[in-house]
Scaffold this motif. Structure first.
Motif, PDB file in Angstrom:
ATOM      1  N   CYS A  90     -12.503 -44.399   5.752  1.00 46.25           N
ATOM      2  CA  CYS A  90     -13.689 -43.774   6.339  1.00 46.25           C
ATOM      3  C   CYS A  90     -14.720 -44.848   6.647  1.00 46.25           C
ATOM      4  N   ASP A  91     -15.287 -44.799   7.852  1.00 51.29           N
ATOM      5  CA  ASP A  91     -16.327 -45.747   8.255  1.00 51.29           C
ATOM      6  C   ASP A  91     -17.645 -45.337   7.597  1.00 51.29           C
ATOM      7  N   VAL A  92     -18.114 -46.135   6.640  1.00 53.36           N
ATOM      8  CA  VAL A  92     -19.383 -45.825   5.976  1.00 53.36           C
ATOM      9  C   VAL A  92     -20.440 -46.886   6.307  1.00 53.36           C
ATOM     10  N   SER A  93     -20.289 -47.489   7.494  1.00 51.42           N
ATOM     11  CA  SER A  93     -21.224 -48.546   7.905  1.00 51.42           C
ATOM     12  C   SER A  93     -22.655 -48.036   8.047  1.00 51.42           C
ATOM     13  N   THR A  94     -22.815 -46.734   8.207  1.00 51.55           N
ATOM     14  CA  THR A  94     -24.155 -46.203   8.457  1.00 51.55           C
ATOM     15  C   THR A  94     -25.008 -46.147   7.204  1.00 51.55           C
ATOM     16  N   LEU A  95     -24.394 -46.286   6.036  1.00 51.27           N
ATOM     17  CA  LEU A  95     -25.189 -46.341   4.815  1.00 51.27           C
ATOM     18  C   LEU A  95     -26.201 -47.478   4.925  1.00 51.27           C
ATOM     19  N   ALA A  97     -14.739 -47.319   3.528  1.00 49.87           N
ATOM     20  CA  ALA A  97     -14.237 -46.809   2.256  1.00 49.87           C
ATOM     21  C   ALA A  97     -12.731 -46.646   2.414  1.00 49.87           C
ATOM     22  N   VAL A  98     -12.000 -47.238   1.480  1.00 52.59           N
ATOM     23  CA  VAL A  98     -10.542 -47.094   1.482  1.00 52.59           C
ATOM     24  C   VAL A  98     -10.204 -46.353   0.197  1.00 52.59           C
ATOM     25  N   ALA A  99      -9.692 -45.112   0.322  1.00 54.23           N
ATOM     26  CA  ALA A  99      -9.557 -44.249  -0.853  1.00 54.23           C
ATOM     27  C   ALA A  99      -8.170 -43.625  -0.892  1.00 54.23           C
ATOM     28  N   GLY A 100      -7.686 -43.408  -2.099  1.00 52.82           N
ATOM     29  CA  GLY A 100      -6.400 -42.739  -2.271  1.00 52.82           C
ATOM     30  C   GLY A 100      -5.494 -43.560  -3.167  1.00 52.82           C
ATOM     31  N   VAL A 152     -10.682 -52.909  11.160  1.00 52.36           N
ATOM     32  CA  VAL A 152     -10.132 -51.564  11.008  1.00 52.36           C
ATOM     33  C   VAL A 152      -8.753 -51.487  11.667  1.00 52.36           C
ATOM     34  N   ARG A 153      -8.596 -52.210  12.757  1.00 51.81           N
ATOM     35  CA  ARG A 153      -7.261 -52.260  13.386  1.00 51.81           C
ATOM     36  C   ARG A 153      -6.254 -52.908  12.434  1.00 51.81           C
ATOM     37  N   ALA A 154      -6.713 -53.998  11.771  1.00 52.52           N
ATOM     38  CA  ALA A 154      -5.823 -54.687  10.828  1.00 52.52           C
ATOM     39  C   ALA A 154      -5.436 -53.762   9.682  1.00 52.52           C
ATOM     40  N   LEU A 155      -6.385 -52.991   9.195  1.00 48.66           N
ATOM     41  CA  LEU A 155      -6.106 -52.046   8.106  1.00 48.66           C
ATOM     42  C   LEU A 155      -5.025 -51.053   8.517  1.00 48.66           C
ATOM     43  N   LEU A 181     -14.968 -36.320   4.029  1.00 46.50           N
ATOM     44  CA  LEU A 181     -15.792 -36.994   3.024  1.00 46.50           C
ATOM     45  C   LEU A 181     -16.588 -35.947   2.239  1.00 46.50           C
ATOM     46  N   GLY A 182     -17.173 -34.994   2.988  1.00 44.49           N
ATOM     47  CA  GLY A 182     -17.976 -33.942   2.363  1.00 44.49           C
ATOM     48  C   GLY A 182     -17.137 -33.045   1.473  1.00 44.49           C
ATOM     49  N   VAL A 183     -15.950 -32.681   1.925  1.00 47.29           N
ATOM     50  CA  VAL A 183     -15.074 -31.824   1.117  1.00 47.29           C
ATOM     51  C   VAL A 183     -14.748 -32.529  -0.203  1.00 47.29           C
TER      52      VAL A 183
END
Lengths: 168, 978, 83
Positions: B642-647, B745-748, B810-813, B830-832
């Motif tokens: 998830c792109d969280v750059s806006t934080l 954010a890289v999650a899981g 992000v492409r590399a990811l 993200l909200g869920v």
């Protein structure tokens, strides 16, 4: 636009925010850097290709074209104990606008007086254009301006340039 | 044709075709639409606002109340345009307004018969009851009957430009006085801006047959403009200064004829300003004074001299001023028949009267026009001192009731104008700093005086700026008399004697308002709407005050005049908006990988100015919930990005950085180890939560703070306030780094495996990099930042790379993640996931919740002071009865919980006093297979297991839910340690 | 309206964010916080106010402004203002 205007992105610029520690004056920084930083919103070019722009009391933007890797860290080391350094190389998109049309375009956007008497080469300002925060400085009487906008606003800023220069 | 064969400032060899109400006509280059209509013999140009009375042109300038037309057609139509200020151009189409089916036959003219019902205050009286009838009956009927031109209802196709200008001297008005002032200033080297609404400079010089410095007035004006251009003065024609603002700022609107935009809005900062806006002639008030054919004397003169257009064949002049006589003499000189001059004063100016008599003109003194005859003017009734009434046949009445200095701008900042007996008008008493009125705007009506006054005002500005004025002489003209009689007195029982032409306010209305107690000028204005039309009472204000004075037995000086606010002339909203409309309404912020996200099917949602990916729909997914469920499931089963750059991201440096953060957050950061991250909560000084986020320590004197997206600017400002104002003694430096880093954010469960594949050159094993670890890393030689923290409840990392490299990273990811089931997820997923984990976010951090309310009370340190500590301990904020954060789970599997629903105990009536709280966030949890929510419930944590009713009368039926701990998923927190 | 920033010079008021009265001082003890947070004078006349030059040098300023006519009598950096 009736008057010629050239726009070019400066994509090889490294940028850092330099903030003096409490009680440290510009002369102290100057001693470390080898040249005196400006204490007003102006730019000063140092001997090693570093340009400092005064953006606040005890605060400067440091710029260098295509510097060696790790430039910001190197700057931080050089100023250790007298100033904090934050790498901002990716934070800004810097556009160079030059030619007589640049004067009209910039003046249509900013609410500060860009007349050569008030804003000569070397002058800088942090202000806003079309609700977008900008840091701008003037290089010469052509005139040539450079405008730094935060990267996320770059598309919106280009849209403003397109609209404003279409009307002039 | 009513056009003279010679004379005027029109080019007879350059005809222009135009149409009015579909009728093809021809005018000349140099014409305004109004002068072309006069030249074409058009007397009827519109219907009045309330009574639909036929109206003709009254004036020749921007003060025109009657000659409002719609220019153009379709989306580009411009209603309510004053015909007097529109330069004629080839192909122009103009349409009259406020009539149906056409101008000559207007069905709603029957409103005249209802005039007794439509008097002063009718709006307030007639439609009071029954109130339900207002929306359905009265308002639509009034809107249809009363009104001016109609908007097209389509988006405005025009563009509007913006300009900023700075000068030493701004001169408002390009008549003789303004030109003299601008010349003086420019010759002394001042930066001068001269603004005038007209296409051509010269003002009154274009209308009168006067000479300046031995040249014809218009020629002198042309020469002056050329000199100004040579001196680098900025001359803005068709530019109306519409407002004076604090700090010597002036708003102006420029009409553009080329270049793609319709208008340019100017913000002008001027060190000095000369208000040379001239004066506006006042109508006389008598029965039928609004008939087509009754015009201002100055307008008749302008049409005659500037446009060589004759408004009628036989003219009567009614005047109480010397200037009215010059109109009569000009008409005679042009060969137009003048039937009579009706002079209100006992003695006429002798030379002019002699010349008039010699030309066979009847001269009547101590005389007043009492009535205009004919639907289209056919004659006037004149009463003389003895009471004798005689009729004079004429098709034009040129009237002059004196001159009111055009001082509205000078009163914009609240200074009330004062009455002057000498000029029988109001003058600026205490002008705004830096502004001075001159010439006719200062009551110096004669040309010779105005030129001298303008020159002196220019010199005063020069000297005020500490410079020396040059020795050049002021421009000069032969002096002429410019005496004015005291203004018009109310004729007794004059019916249909109009004061405000545009709003149809009559003497009877003013009398009625006075009888009903509206005896202050400001009340009179609002009750009768006098002066409240689009012309803002430019021709009517003083007559209204005179009528009020007469009705109350006071002097006009005592009655006073109203304040004048910007804008001086109507300004389209589009001009204020400029570039900022549609998708440019506010500047849009895009993250570094915006284009990549768009290519992945992202649908974007606004988060402040940011565009954030809300979800990434795949082909075949027609329902957003399907998409979001897939994103959540894929993240919890594999790995999501998830792109969280806006934080918001803030760098805090300095030996005292830790001490400052301790004062900003409820928990402690000075003890945070280097290479660790910690969740933190900030309060406002009033004890409520301001924001939450993480703080990472990258060095002894280097912290890295994150904020929520929406509060980034507010928190940066808060930090600056704390270090600059509250505790300037601390050695702390801070700056935003939001734009420097693109953060993902890289999650899981597969997050570690994924990150190991993108070579960050770091050991990610649990022992080496446990939860809450942070490190500076390198990716392809570039600096990066890695922290191990989780919002989703999964094993998760946040990786920042320089924003320039965001898209490449992000492409590399995603390339590296093939085979790991890597999935992009948006703000919905993200909200869920954060609701499943019970983490508060924007809906809970709503400015009305405390740390205690959100279950974060235990984080509040008792060992240190921090912002909000004292006030958070107030009884009201520690009341155990306060609504506090709980989870809610729908009882029936198909029921949907909705944010905003109010909470009720079983059996309680749905009334405010029974309110137990409300749902802040709700989601479908694919992990639980149920609708879940976070809510603020009174004594919430004490009520787990209780069944609660969710009351949502607007959107749906009540739903039952069970209160529970807000952590729905993996309550033991096993997964983050994975 | 224009506000002369001590660092940036004369600027449009839209670049600044208004906070309010600069007089209240954060209490050193637990007493006096209610007044500090909530009680404000509303004078007609010159008033010392906090403004943030948000779209400029990002400094907090103390602006002395006449509340009746917006005349600005002086501007200093808040960190240098005598309190």
């Amino acid at each position: 636009m009736a008057e010629p205007l050239h726009i070019q992105e400066q994509d090889d610029l490294a940028i850092a925010m330099v903030m003096a520690r409490k009680g440290v004056d510009a002369a102290t920084l100057g001693a470390r850097l080898g040249f005196s930083p400006p204490t007003t919103p102006h730019l000063v070019d140092g001997p090693s290709g570093v340009r400092l722009i005064g953006v606040g009391p005890g605060a400067w933007l440091a710029l260098a074209h295509d510097p060696p890797a790790g430039w910001a860290a190197f700057l931080a080391d050089a100023l250790a104990g007298v100033a904090a350094v934050s790498d901002q190389s990716s934070a800004y998109v810097v556009l160079r606008l030059s030619g007589p049309g640049a004067q009209d375009l910039m003046q249509s956007g900013v609410s500060i007086d860009l007349h050569p008497d008030s804003f000569p080469p070397g002058a800088a300002a942090i202000t806003a254009i079309a609700h977008i925060g900008v840091t701008l400085w003037k290089l010469d009487d052509a005139p040539t301006f450079e405008v730094a906008v935060f990267r996320s606003f770059a598309a919106a800023f280009r849209a403003w340039i397109a609209a404003a220069s279409a009307h002039a | 044709m009513n056009r003279l064969a010679t004379g005027g400032l029109v080019e007879r060899d350059k005809p222009l075709r135009f149409s009015f109400d579909g009728r093809a006509m021809t005018g000349l280059t140099g014409d305004t639409l109004a002068s072309a209509l006069v030249a074409n013999g058009v007397a009827l140009v519109g219907r009045s606002f309330k009574y639909h009375r036929p109206r003709g042109l009254l004036t020749a300038g921007p003060e025109e109340p009657n000659g409002l037309v719609t220019l153009g057609q379709g989306a580009a139509a411009e209603p309510n345009t004053r015909a007097t200020v529109v330069p004629l151009c080839e192909g122009l189409t103009a349409t009259s307004q406020n009539r149906w089916p056409n101008l000559r036959l207007d069905v709603l003219a029957v409103n005249q018969l209802a005039a007794p019902l439509l008097g002063a205050g009718f709006y307030y009286k007639t439609f009071m009851w029954p109130s339900k009838a207002w929306e359905k009956l009265y308002e639509p009927a009034i809107r249809r009957a009363a009104g001016l031109g109609a908007l097209s209802g389509q988006p405005d196709p025009d563009a509007y430009d913006r300009g900023h200008a700075f000068c030493d001297l701004l001169v408002i008005g390009g008549g003789p006085c303004g030109l003299a002032a601008a010349l003086a200033g420019a010759r002394a080297g001042l930066r001068v801006i001269l603004a005038d609404g007209d296409l051509r400079l010269g003002g009154g010089l274009l209308s009168e047959r006067r000479r300046v410095d031995g040249l014809a007035g218009a020629d002198w004006a042309e020469q002056a403009v050329a000199e100004l251009a040579g001196l680098k003065a900025k001359v803005l024609t068709r530019t109306t200064v519409f407002g004076v603002y604090d700090g010597s700022e002036y708003g102006a609107l420029e009409e553009l004829t080329s270049g793609g935009a319709r208008q340019r809005l100017w913000k002008i900062v001027a060190r000095r300003c000369v208000l040379a806006s001239g004066a506006i002639e006042r109508p006389l008030v008598f029965t039928g004074n609004d008939r087509p054919g009754v015009m201002m004397a100055g307008a008749v003169q302008t049409y005659l001299n500037r446009f060589a257009a004759v408004a009628g064949r036989r003219v009567t002049v009614a005047t109480s001023t010397d200037s009215g006589w010059s109109v009569a003499l000009d008409l005679l000189a042009a060969g137009v028949e003048v039937a009579a001059v009706v002079e209100a004063r006992a003695a006429a100016p002798s030379a002019a009267a002699q010349a008039a008599r010699a030309a066979g003109v009847q001269v009547l003194t101590s005389a007043h026009v009492t009535k205009a005859r004919g639907a289209q003017l056919s004659g006037v009734e004149v009463a003389q001192a003895g009471g004798a009434v005689q009729r004079v046949a004429c098709d034009v009445l040129a009237m002059s009731g004196g001159w009111s200095p055009a001082i509205g701008l000078g009163a914009n900042l609240g200074a009330r104008p004062a009455w002057s007996d000498a000029i029988q008008g109001f003058l600026i008493q205490s002008p705004p700093p830096g502004l001075a009125a001159a010439g006719a705007a200062a009551g110096r009506f004669d040309l010779a005086e105005a030129l001298r006054d303008g020159d002196q005002a220019g010199r005063a500005a020069i000297e005020g700026l500490g410079l020396r004025a040059p020795d050049t002489p002021a421009p000069s003209a032969e002096p002429q008399d410019s005496a004015v009689a005291s203004p018009w007195r109310t004729p007794q029982k004059a019916a249909k004697a109009f004061i405000d032409f545009q709003h149809d306010v009559t003497v009877a209305d003013v009398d009625l308002a006075t009888r009903e107690g509206f005896v202050s000028v400001e009340h009179l204005k609002r009750y009768t709407t006098l002066g409240m039309a689009t012309d803002q009472g430019k021709t009517s204000q003083l007559n209204g005050h005179a009528a009020l004075a007469a009705a109350t037995g006071k002097a006009i000086a005592e009655v006073g005049t109203i304040l004048s606010r910007p804008p001086w002339l109507p300004v389209a909203i589009g001009a204020f908006a400029g570039h900022h409309r549609g998708r440019h309404f506010r500047p849009e912020r895009r993250t570094a990988s915006h284009d990549w996200a768009a290519a992945q099917g992202a649908r974007f949602v606004d988060a402040g100015q940011w565009k954030r990916a809300q979800w990434f729909a795949r082909p075949g997914e027609s329902d957003w919930l399907t998409t979001v469920n897939r994103e959540v499931t894929a993240t919890r089963a594999g790995v999501g990005v998830c792109d969280v750059s806006t934080l918001g991201k803030i760098e805090v440096f300095g030996p005292d950085a830790g001490a400052l953060l301790d004062r900003l957050y409820i928990n402690t950061f000075s003890t945070l180890a280097v290479g660790k991250v910690r969740y933190g909560v900030m309060l406002r000084e009033d004890g409520f939560v301001l924001d939450d986020g993480s703080v990472t320590r990258f060095g002894e004197d280097h912290f890295y703070v994150t904020t929520t997206t929406l509060n980034a600017a507010k928190v940066m400002q808060h930090i600056d306030f704390a270090r600059q104002v509250l505790w300037p003694e601390l050695d702390v430096q801070a700056c935003s780094a939001t734009e420097q880093w693109a953060t993902y954010a890289v999650a899981g469960p597969n997050a570690r495996a994924l990150i190991q594949r993108v070579s960050l050159d770091i050991d990610l094993a649990n022992a080496a990099f446990p939860p809450q670890a942070a490190a500076k890393v390198r990716w392809l030689g570039a600096p990066g930042r890695l922290v191990r923290m989780s919002f989703s409840g999964e094993l998760a990392y946040e990786i920042s790379v320089p924003a320039r490299l965001g898209e490449a990273f992000v492409r590399a990811l995603f390339e590296a993640g093939q085979g790991l089931g890597v999935t992009p997820y948006g703000t919905e997923a993200l909200g869920v996931m954060r609701i499943e984990k019970g983490h508060p976010a924007g809906a809970e951090l709503n400015g009305r919740t405390t740390a205690h309310d959100l279950g974060l009370g235990k984080m509040m340190s008792t060992k240190k002071d921090f912002i909000g500590r004292v006030m958070a301990g107030r009884p009201g904020l520690t009341d155990p009865d306060r609504p506090r954060l709980v989870g809610l789970k729908a009882l029936a599997p198909n029921d949907r919980l909705r944010a905003g629903s109010h909470l009720l105990t079983l059996g309680a009536e749905a009334r405010t006093e029974n309110d137990q709280g409300y749902v802040t966030s709700a989601a479908w949890s694919p992990m639980l297979g149920a609708s879940i929510a976070l809510a603020l419930l009174r004594r919430g944590p004490e009520r787990y297991g209780e069944h609660i009713r969710l009351h949502d009368p607007v959107r749906g039926p009540e739903v039952l839910a069970e209160a529970c701990a807000p952590t729905f998923f993996d309550p033991a927190g096993e997964r983050v340690r994975g | 309206m224009r506000i002369p920033c001590p660092f940036c010079g004369d600027r449009d008021a839209s670049e600044f964010v208004y906070r309010g009265d600069a007089a209240p001082v954060r209490p050193q003890t637990d007493e006096g916080f209610f007044d500090y947070v909530y009680l404000r004078d509303n004078p007609a006349g010159p008033m010392r106010e906090h403004w943030h030059h948000a779209q400029g040098c990002r400094n907090w300023l103390v602006v002395t402004r006449d509340t009746r006519d917006h005349t600005i009598h002086g501007v200093v950096l808040a960190r240098e203002a005598s309190r």
